[in-house]
Each structure stands twice: as C-alpha cells, then as structure tokens.
Design a protein around this motif. Structure first.
Motif, short mmCIF file in Angstrom:
data_model
loop_
_atom_site.label_atom_id
_atom_site.label_comp_id
_atom_site.label_asym_id
_atom_site.label_seq_id
_atom_site.Cartn_x
_atom_site.Cartn_y
_atom_site.Cartn_z
N ILE A 1 32.59 -29.00 4.39
CA ILE A 1 31.77 -27.97 3.76
C ILE A 1 30.72 -27.46 4.73
CG2 ILE A 1 30.17 -29.66 2.75
CD1 ILE A 1 30.02 -27.78 0.29
N VAL A 2 30.57 -26.13 4.81
CA VAL A 2 29.62 -25.51 5.74
C VAL A 2 28.64 -24.59 5.02
CG1 VAL A 2 31.14 -25.67 7.74
CG2 VAL A 2 31.24 -23.64 6.26
N GLY A 3 28.82 -24.38 3.74
CA GLY A 3 27.94 -23.50 3.00
C GLY A 3 28.42 -23.31 1.58
N THR A 4 27.77 -22.42 0.86
CA THR A 4 28.12 -22.15 -0.52
C THR A 4 28.04 -20.65 -0.77
OG1 THR A 4 27.11 -24.25 -1.16
CG2 THR A 4 27.64 -22.72 -2.94
N LEU A 5 28.99 -20.14 -1.52
CA LEU A 5 28.98 -18.72 -1.91
C LEU A 5 28.66 -18.65 -3.40
CD1 LEU A 5 29.62 -15.76 -0.94
CD2 LEU A 5 31.85 -16.09 -2.03
N HIS A 6 27.53 -18.01 -3.73
CA HIS A 6 27.12 -17.85 -5.12
C HIS A 6 27.46 -16.44 -5.60
CE1 HIS A 6 24.67 -21.58 -5.24
NE2 HIS A 6 24.50 -21.33 -3.95
N GLN A 7 27.47 -16.25 -6.91
CA GLN A 7 27.71 -14.92 -7.45
C GLN A 7 26.68 -13.92 -6.92
OE1 GLN A 7 27.71 -15.62 -11.71
NE2 GLN A 7 29.92 -15.46 -11.81
N ARG A 8 25.44 -14.35 -6.81
CA ARG A 8 24.40 -13.43 -6.33
C ARG A 8 24.65 -13.01 -4.87
NH1 ARG A 8 21.80 -18.40 -6.89
NH2 ARG A 8 21.17 -19.41 -4.93
N ASP A 9 25.33 -13.89 -4.10
CA ASP A 9 25.67 -13.53 -2.72
C ASP A 9 26.71 -12.41 -2.71
OD1 ASP A 9 24.02 -15.58 -1.69
OD2 ASP A 9 25.63 -17.04 -1.91
N VAL A 10 27.69 -12.52 -3.61
CA VAL A 10 28.74 -11.50 -3.70
C VAL A 10 28.13 -10.15 -4.08
CG1 VAL A 10 30.83 -10.80 -4.94
CG2 VAL A 10 30.52 -13.19 -4.27
N LEU A 11 27.17 -10.17 -4.98
CA LEU A 11 26.55 -8.92 -5.45
C LEU A 11 25.72 -8.24 -4.37
CD1 LEU A 11 25.52 -9.97 -9.06
CD2 LEU A 11 27.43 -8.52 -8.37
N ARG A 12 25.45 -8.94 -3.27
CA ARG A 12 24.69 -8.33 -2.17
C ARG A 12 25.43 -7.16 -1.55
NH1 ARG A 12 23.26 -13.06 1.80
NH2 ARG A 12 22.75 -11.28 3.13
N VAL A 13 26.75 -7.07 -1.72
CA VAL A 13 27.49 -5.95 -1.13
C VAL A 13 27.06 -4.63 -1.76
CG1 VAL A 13 29.50 -7.39 -0.60
CG2 VAL A 13 29.44 -6.12 -2.75
N PHE A 14 26.49 -4.70 -2.99
CA PHE A 14 26.06 -3.47 -3.65
C PHE A 14 24.63 -3.08 -3.26
CE2 PHE A 14 29.33 -5.20 -6.53
CZ PHE A 14 30.21 -4.13 -6.49
N ALA A 15 24.02 -3.87 -2.38
CA ALA A 15 22.67 -3.56 -1.90
C ALA A 15 22.70 -3.20 -0.42
CB ALA A 15 21.74 -4.75 -2.14
N ARG A 16 23.85 -2.73 0.06
CA ARG A 16 23.97 -2.37 1.47
C ARG A 16 23.12 -1.15 1.78
NH1 ARG A 16 30.18 -1.76 2.87
NH2 ARG A 16 29.32 -1.86 4.97
N PRO A 17 22.60 -1.04 3.01
CA PRO A 17 21.83 0.15 3.40
C PRO A 17 22.66 1.41 3.21
CG PRO A 17 21.59 -1.58 5.03
CD PRO A 17 22.66 -2.04 4.09
N ARG A 18 22.01 2.44 2.75
CA ARG A 18 22.71 3.69 2.45
C ARG A 18 23.46 4.23 3.67
NH1 ARG A 18 19.87 9.12 -0.15
NH2 ARG A 18 21.61 10.56 0.25
#
Length: 218
Positions: free
Chosen positions: A129-146
């Motif tokens: 194990i090297v990390g964890t992916l949370h739902q909130r991490d996935v939702l970060r794609v919708f906060a990308r710079p314009r």
C-alpha cells in the motif's frame, strides 16, 4: 489527457494489521478522520478493509450470538463479523485496490459499482500500500483550473477551428458550424469524455444531416 489516481490520491495510507483490536481500529478512524482503514499483512499488502459499516454490525445485530444455519450467506457473514474482535475478522475481503496509474474515471466507476468510499492504492510491483483514494479526491477533477480545462476541451475539438468552446464552472458551451451533423455529435461526445467537464451544451449547426433515420416497420 486522462487524469490518473496518482494525480489526486492521498499519500497517507491509514492501515492496521489483521490482529488489531476493535478499539485499535476505531481509534485509528477517529484519529485520522476517515471512515475506513485498510487491513494489511506482514508485508503491508492489503488483505481487506474495515469500514464504519462493518463496526456498526456490533450495534445493529442484536442476535449475533444466535445464528441459524438456514440464514442467507450475507446474513451469516454479518453475524460472524458482529462477533469479531480483531480487524482480520471484522474486515470485508478481499481488498478492492487500484494502482497510481489507474485512471480516475475507472476508479470512480469501481467505487460506484462496489459501493465503497475509498480504495487502497498499491504499488503495482510490490503490491504494498502506498496511499489511499477517497471519494473527495475523485471529485477534485471537477475543481480543475479553468484554463487547464479549456485547453483539454479545445484539444479534442476539430483542428479546423469550426467549433469554438466556452467554459464556465465546468459547463462547456459549443458553437460553430460544421459540414455534417455527425461531426457535431462527435464533438459533444469527445468533450463529455474530458475529465472535469460537468455538462455540455451545443449550439453547433450542420449543413447536412448525414444521420439516416429508419422508419419503424408497419
């Protein structure tokens, strides 16, 4: 360009050994503010996950000491885990994992299909194990710079420049004129596939409708 798990994942992996007690698991969740912990073997390879739902079985299973062999497998499993006192027996197994190179879209689909809120991220070579992916991490794609999102949207549109795009809060508005209606539809589909796009509206017109509609049989 596909966004991968490594671009958004958390670098901290909250994990416990299989012999960790119920109290140890609960304390780890409270200390790190997570709803689940990964259970690992002696080599830090994920073998399962204990979630808050698993711990709640202690409270919602009032007849956990009276088990009938005729109960459905799912209920029997819940009964057994309700009596558990270690992570190895509390956990849901096997662990559902992704690698840093997994696309975020694929990971999101896995979360949805398997009804989990986080995924252990493992090194593809060692399985550790090297990390964890949370739902909130996935939702970060919708906060990308314009500007970044606009660049990727324009990259999937025809090079002729016949279609232009405007991006506002993740919603893409397409306008312009193309020769065939199929080209307009293809452009909408290509833009929808860009990660971080919330919705697409199209005002693209076409000179010719090349989509043949077959009338229903009489």
């Amino acid at each position: 360009m596909s966004i991968e798990v490594k671009d958004v994942m958390g670098r901290v992996a909250v994990a416990v050994p299989a012999d960790a007690s119920f109290a140890d698991v609960l304390n780890a969740m409270r200390r790190y503010g997570v709803g689940a912990v990964t259970v690992t073997d002696a080599d830090r390879r994920p073998v399962g996950v204990v979630s808050e739902d698993d711990l709640l079985l202690k409270e919602i299973d009032p007849v956990r000491h009276s088990v009938s062999m005729y109960e459905p497998d799912r209920l029997l499993d819940e009964h057994h885990r309700a009596t558990a006192v270690t992570a190895g027996r509390l956990m849901s197994a096997p662990a559902i994992t992704v690698t840093p190179g997994t696309s975020v879209r694929e990971a999101a689909r896995l979360m949805h299909d398997r009804r989990v809120k986080q995924l252990p991220v493992i090194d593809p070579a060692s399985g550790r194990i090297v990390g964890t992916l949370h739902q909130r991490d996935v939702l970060r794609v919708f906060a990308r710079p314009r500007a970044e999102l606009e660049g990727e949207v324009r990259a999937v549109l025809p090079a002729s420049g016949a279609i232009s795009a405007q991006v506002e809060q993740g919603v893409v508005r397409l306008s312009g004129r193309v020769e065939r209606r199929s080209q307009a539809i293809a452009a909408v589909q290509a833009v929808r596939a860009v990660e971080g796009v919330v919705d697409v509206t199209s005002e693209v017109t076409a000179d010719h409708d090349d989509l043949v509609t077959v009338p229903p049989p009489r």
